[in-house]
Design a protein around this motif. Structure first.
Motif, PDB file in Angstrom:
ATOM      1  N   TYR A 320       0.892  -1.308   0.083  1.00 44.42           N
ATOM      2  CA  TYR A 320      -0.004  -0.046   0.029  1.00 44.42           C
ATOM      3  C   TYR A 320       0.850   1.346  -0.319  1.00 44.42           C
ATOM      4  N   ASN A 421      -9.269  -5.102   5.393  1.00 44.64           N
ATOM      5  CA  ASN A 421      -7.739  -4.884   5.325  1.00 44.64           C
ATOM      6  C   ASN A 421      -6.849  -5.747   6.191  1.00 44.64           C
ATOM      7  N   ALA A 648      -6.486  -8.768   1.282  1.00 51.16           N
ATOM      8  CA  ALA A 648      -6.614  -7.177   1.814  1.00 51.16           C
ATOM      9  C   ALA A 648      -6.800  -6.311   0.643  1.00 51.16           C
TER      10      ALA A 648
END
Length: 698
Positions: A320, A421, A648
């Motif tokens: 991310y 997530n 996620a």
């Protein structure tokens, strides 16, 4: 090395940035039981095995019990059991496969651990071949769901003091099980609330009026047909917990419950028909610790599961952070990648380094465990080493997992808080890992006592001359530290050069010396304070020990950290690719120097590091972060977890798609000239126009 053409038209040889061989590194991380890990990950990746968020605890329990059946059908539970009962006598492989279940659902991992890693293993390791042949087939097939009934509400970690009794009645050739008061109820017992039909029960064995200490007994709990408690057995559902709600934890109590004498799991202690007790281990204390030592695999598996959870969290967070962009401090048009911010690197990369260290250490622990339980290296010394190593590493890795999950959650902002997530759910489930199979603080006291024992053995049989020389050296050493002479000498050796300071800290032998010296000094200081305690009355001796409990635990933690650093360093020796080895060495240095930075006040106060050298630690850590940053994705990809394990949303590529869509939108807008003017630009233009007007009029 590569050749590049300079602006002057000359060829110049440059050293290329190192690159990681992700596939090769991934194989190293899979370890000795790579094939079994791959099989377990394939199974854990199936949707039937995954935790479904939002279920109530009753629904979650039912799903988890069904998943146990799925494990049986896929022959995933048999590995550690004897070949004659359908197993394969593979103790290390069993743990390697079992710990991977945490990626599917921690409730499934722990419920499977209760059934086969505790209940089944207790029958296997504490019972005889007769017990194994009688009960293990049903335990392996899940025909006999069972409990491991050790913990009591009144004596959590103090197993030796549990109050449940098993008193032998020679007239009936039976043991009579009783919980004499409410604090003796068995508590937090997995499978006790709903599913358990039987239990391995730990109780004080009493025969002929003598208490022979804690032993294990096989006790039926429920009628298999009705699932109702049998006469004399009672219990209570623990209900909803802070996590692991797929497990039916509950309380158990017993009133006059009779079991056959042969239900005593008597590998280490037997009672004959006349009530006479015998044991191959004469010492009650040694017998007790030997029995508990056979159950060490729970700690080993929790260490591995905690490392696996940390890997999953870091893969999600680093993925991310490498895609998410926010704020445009260095460009008017491009936003910054989160992972390019130093603070984000400080949050994630040191924890990545610790996870690598914990991973290499776990492989060593697993090999040690397999050596002991396969019989290849099964001496008293090996078992003691295994106990100490498991206690040290389980404590560090479970605390690290919680810290990593929380930091990754925060590093991903509000998205990290969304249950989809994984961070919040995993953290809730892993919370209890720090206190079951041994409370971490209590386990570290076990490690500390071993350090003190080893320290004492070193000087037990030496003559006065050796002791005098040792005392002189210790006195000289203390003088050197306390007067600051070593600090001054080190400062002079640095000759005012930051570069030399950094080189000394990044040196492998230098890191080892600093980490080792801290442990040795802490143990020596505590040992010196406790040396006369054994001669004092018990209350005073206990008081002195209590005064130094914190220092003991600090020393044990330092020891565990060194074990991880050494394992990481030894792991570097497995790497053949030069680029991979260079990057992993940086990562090892990040871990080692991070420990020194964490304990910098100790090193300064004890004169182990000069003030000048101490000032270089933080700067060099930042330098390492910059060097490791380009390799962060490769380092988490090497963990080998796919989308079916991560599950996620923010690690699925959706963030990159959003960022690309936004960048393309603004690019087209700028190219078309249709973008609205920024107010600040308008104000600057108005200011410039006003200034030009004043200049013209003047």
């Amino acid at each position: 090395m590569t050749d590049v053409l300079t602006s002057a038209g000359r060829l110049k040889t440059t050293i290329a940035d190192p690159a990681i061989d992700v596939a090769a590194l991934g194989e190293i991380l899979l370890g000795q039981w790579a094939d079994i890990r791959r099989q377990a990950r394939e199974l854990a990746g199936r949707s039937e095995m995954h935790k479904v968020e939002g279920l109530n605890h009753t629904e979650h329990r039912e799903r988890t019990f069904g998943q146990l059946k799925f494990l049986v059908e896929n022959k995933a539970v048999h590995r550690a059991f004897p070949a004659r009962t359908g197993g394969s006598d593979d103790h290390g492989g069993n743990i390697a496969g079992f710990e991977e279940l945490v990626t599917a659902d921690p409730s499934l991992q722990i419920k499977a651990g209760v059934q086969w890693g505790l209940f089944g293993s207790a029958v296997m390791h504490l019972g005889t071949a007769e017990h194994q042949d009688k009960w293990l087939p049903g335990i392996m097939s899940l025909e006999i769901p069972g409990c491991f009934a050790m913990t009591e509400i009144g004596h959590g970690s103090d197993v030796a003091s549990i109050a449940t009794t098993a008193t032998f009645d020679p007239a009936a050739d039976e043991f009579v099980i009783n919980t004499p008061f409410s604090a003796a109820w068995k508590e937090f017992i997995g499978n006790a609330a709903v599913d358990g039909l039987a239990a391995v029960l730990f109780a004080q064995l009493i025969t002929k009026g003598v208490n022979h200490g804690v032993h294990a007994f096989y006790v039926d709990l429920r009628d298999p047909a009705t699932k109702e408690f049998l006469p004399g057995v009672g219990g209570k559902d623990d209900g909803i917990k802070g996590g692991l709600n797929g497990i039916d934890n509950g309380r158990l109590h017993f009133s006059g419950v009779r079991i056959p004498r042969t239900n005593l799991l008597n590998r280490y202690g037997s009672v004959d028909a006349g009530g006479s007790y015998s044991s191959p281990i004469a010492s009650p204390g040694r017998r007790f610790f030997t029995m508990l030592g056979t159950l060490v695999q729970g700690r080993v598996s929790l260490d591995g599961a905690a490392v696996a959870a940390s890997k999953v969290a870091l893969k999600i967070a680093v993925q991310y952070a490498s895609e998410r962009r926010q704020f445009n401090s260095s460009s008017d048009t491009e936003e910054e990648c989160l992972l390019d911010y130093q603070r984000q690197q400080r949050r994630l990369l040191p924890r990545l380094a610790t996870t690598y260290a914990a991973s290499f250490a776990h492989e060593q622990l697993l090999a040690k465990f397999d050596g002991v339980f396969s019989g290849g290296n099964d001496t008293d010394a090996d078992r003691q080493d295994l106990e100490t190593l498991a206690a040290a590493l389980k404590s560090m890795s479970t605390w690290h997992a919680l810290d990593t999950l929380q930091e990754c959650r925060e590093a991903c902002g509000g998205a990290g808080f969304m249950i989809e997530n994984r961070f919040s759910s995993l953290r809730a489930d892993l919370d209890v890992y720090t206190t079951f199979e041994g409370d971490n603080t209590v386990l570290l006291q076990l490690v500390a006592k071993r350090l003190l024992t080893d320290y004492g053995k070193e000087f037990r049989n030496v003559d006065f001359g050796v002791l005098a020389r040792y005392a002189f050296n210790q006195a000289a050493d203390l003088t050197l530290h306390k007067t600051g002479l070593r600090q001054v000498a080190q400062f002079v050796a640095d000759t005012g050069s930051v570069q030399k300071s950094v080189l000394a800290l990044r040196d492998e032998d230098g890191q080892r010396a600093l980490l080792t010296d801290r442990i040795q000094t802490m143990v020596a200081e505590v040992a010196g304070s406790l040396k006369d305690a054994a001669k004092l009355p018990q209350p005073k001796a206990a008081g002195i020990f209590n005064q130094h409990q914190h220092e003991l635990i600090e020393a044990a933690q330092a020891h565990a950290e060194l074990l991880q650093w050494e394992a990481f360093t030894e792991g570097l020796g497995q790497i053949e690719d030069a680029g991979t080895k260079e990057v992993l060495t940086w990562l090892r240095d990040l871990f080692g120097l991070g420990l020194i930075d964490k304990h910098l006040s100790w090193y300064l106060m004890n004169g182990r590091i000069s003030m000048q050298r101490a000032r270089t630690v933080g700067g060099y850590l930042n330098h390492l972060l910059v060097k490791i940053r380009p390799h962060a994705l490769d380092l988490v990809d090497a963990f080998g977890y796919g989308p079916e394990h991560l599950r996620a949303t923010i690690a699925s590529g959706i963030e990159k798609s959003r960022q690309d869509e936004a960048a393309e939108y603004y690019r087209r807008q700028r190219a078309s000239g249709s973008a609205p003017m920024d107010e600040k630009v308008l104000l600057l233009k108005q200011k410039a126009a006003a200034k030009a007007t004043r200049y013209t009029h003047s």
